[in-house]
Design an enzyme around this catalytic site. Structure first.
Site, PDB file in Angstrom:
ATOM      1  N   ARG A 155      11.882   7.476   0.542  1.00 23.00           N
ATOM      2  CA  ARG A 155      12.498   7.233  -0.769  1.00 23.00           C
ATOM      3  C   ARG A 155      13.296   8.461  -1.201  1.00 23.00           C
ATOM      4  NH1 ARG A 155       8.395   6.089  -5.137  1.00 23.00           N
ATOM      5  NH2 ARG A 155       7.886   4.365  -3.756  1.00 23.00           N
ATOM      6  N   ARG A 209       6.278  18.852   8.086  1.00 23.79           N
ATOM      7  CA  ARG A 209       5.448  17.639   8.166  1.00 23.79           C
ATOM      8  C   ARG A 209       6.228  16.376   7.786  1.00 23.79           C
ATOM      9  NH1 ARG A 209      -0.764  19.101   6.535  1.00 23.79           N
ATOM     10  NH2 ARG A 209      -0.772  21.241   7.308  1.00 23.79           N
ATOM     11  N   ARG A 235       9.919  -0.729  -1.789  1.00 23.45           N
ATOM     12  CA  ARG A 235       9.457   0.458  -2.501  1.00 23.45           C
ATOM     13  C   ARG A 235      10.323   1.676  -2.183  1.00 23.45           C
ATOM     14  NH1 ARG A 235       4.608  -2.107  -1.287  1.00 23.45           N
ATOM     15  NH2 ARG A 235       4.141  -0.805   0.538  1.00 23.45           N
ATOM     16  N   ARG A 249       8.260  13.012 -11.636  1.00 18.07           N
ATOM     17  CA  ARG A 249       7.713  12.111 -10.613  1.00 18.07           C
ATOM     18  C   ARG A 249       8.343  10.750 -10.779  1.00 18.07           C
ATOM     19  NH1 ARG A 249       4.545   9.317  -7.412  1.00 18.07           N
ATOM     20  NH2 ARG A 249       3.119   7.748  -8.253  1.00 18.07           N
ATOM     21  N   ASP A 290       3.105  -3.696  -7.695  1.00 13.14           N
ATOM     22  CA  ASP A 290       2.136  -4.766  -7.483  1.00 13.14           C
ATOM     23  C   ASP A 290       1.337  -4.926  -8.766  1.00 13.14           C
ATOM     24  OD1 ASP A 290      -0.611  -3.109  -6.948  1.00 13.14           O
ATOM     25  OD2 ASP A 290       1.099  -2.096  -6.033  1.00 13.14           O
ATOM     26  N   GLU A 315      -1.637   4.774 -10.553  1.00 16.88           N
ATOM     27  CA  GLU A 315      -0.978   5.480  -9.462  1.00 16.88           C
ATOM     28  C   GLU A 315      -1.930   6.601  -9.039  1.00 16.88           C
ATOM     29  OE1 GLU A 315       1.080   8.915 -10.590  1.00 16.88           O
ATOM     30  OE2 GLU A 315      -0.880   8.629 -11.492  1.00 16.88           O
ATOM     31  N   GLY A 352       7.623   7.248  -9.115  1.00 15.94           N
ATOM     32  CA  GLY A 352       6.705   6.612  -8.191  1.00 15.94           C
ATOM     33  C   GLY A 352       6.522   5.135  -8.431  1.00 15.94           C
ATOM     34  N   SER A 353       5.542   4.582  -7.748  1.00 14.91           N
ATOM     35  CA  SER A 353       5.183   3.176  -7.898  1.00 14.91           C
ATOM     36  C   SER A 353       3.820   3.081  -8.561  1.00 14.91           C
ATOM     37  CB  SER A 353       5.176   2.467  -6.545  1.00 14.91           C
ATOM     38  OG  SER A 353       4.264   3.106  -5.657  1.00 14.91           O
ATOM     39  N   GLY A 378       6.836   9.771  -4.022  1.00 14.12           N
ATOM     40  CA  GLY A 378       5.786  10.016  -3.048  1.00 14.12           C
ATOM     41  C   GLY A 378       6.289   9.924  -1.628  1.00 14.12           C
TER      42      GLY A 378
END
Length: 237
Positions: free
Chosen positions: A25, A44, A219, A88, A206, A181, A90-91, A21
């Site tokens: 990262r 962006r 992260r 993907r 978390d 997520e 991710g966290s 995301g």
């Protein structure tokens, strides 16, 4: 070729893209693990890189947060840039006491209350599965690296700040979701619509059970087990 959201050229992306995301990262993965990484898009500040990993072409690009964001970027990668596979990375927030910080989750399905799929393509279900082929590669890579993974359904939520915890009983106890997520349901939907492959591997950042959480810097840079699994899967035959 350029889209309104990606300013890369034809053939800038590998057939397999790792998709965190966070743009930072993506930058960390490219600079830490890829050989000769090149920044191929930065619209962006959503950064995308292509390099090689163990001699094979691999790309990594950020998705931003939430289903509308990953929905745009993954659709354009699949449909306009010839990408075949998106993993993907991710966290996730853990819903179960069996999971702790830095544990790795492999999503075998994504449950969501989101209207993304029905709005986009008329799919009325609430659960979408990833690519079995990609999941097998991720599973095999984790085994080769001797990294434990927890497999199960993941909750893809449209909302980060909820005003009530009443939903937890449904998603944790009825839908059996391991954690939450905000992107995989849309990614899997796009892959199904476009006849492509998608998967999701997550690191617990978390917990809804324990008072544990990671920092923003952690992260970005500390989820290396998940990154290594995804990279090995990306180059697997």
């Amino acid at each position: 070729m350029a889209t309104p959201h990606i300013n890369a050229k034809d053939n800038d992306f590998a057939k397999t893209v790792l998709m965190p995301g966070d743009p930072l990262r993506a930058k960390f993965i490219a600079e830490t693990f890829l050989e000769n990484p090149v920044l191929v898009t930065s619209v962006r500040n959503v950064l995308g890189y292509t390099g090689t990993y163990k001699g094979k072409k691999v790309s990594v690009m950020a998705s931003g947060m939430g289903m509308p964001s990953i929905g745009i970027y993954s659709y354009e990668l699949f449909n306009e840039y010839g990408v075949e596979n998106i993993i993907r990375i991710g966290s996730a927030g853990a819903y179960t006491g069996d999971l702790h910080l830095y544990d790795v989750i492999l999503a075998d399905s994504a449950y969501s209350e989101s209207t993304y799929a029905i709005t986009q393509n008329g799919f009325e279900g609430d659960t979408i599965e990833p690519s079995k082929e990609l999941n097998d590669k991720l599973r095999n890579a984790a085994k080769e690296l001797d990294i434990e993974i927890h497999e199960g359904c993941i909750h893809s939520s449209d909302v980060f700040y909820r005003q009530s915890d009443a939903y937890l009983e449904e998603v944790r106890d009825v839908k059996k979701c391991l954690g939450v997520e905000m992107e995989s349901f849309a990614l899997f939907s796009n892959a199904n619509v476009l006849n492509k492959k998608a998967a999701c591997i997550l690191t617990v950042s978390d917990s809804f059970v324990y008072p544990e959480k990671t920092t923003a810097e952690e992260r970005q840079t500390a989820f290396t087990n998940m990154m290594k699994i995804a990279l090995e899967a990306a180059i697997a035959e």
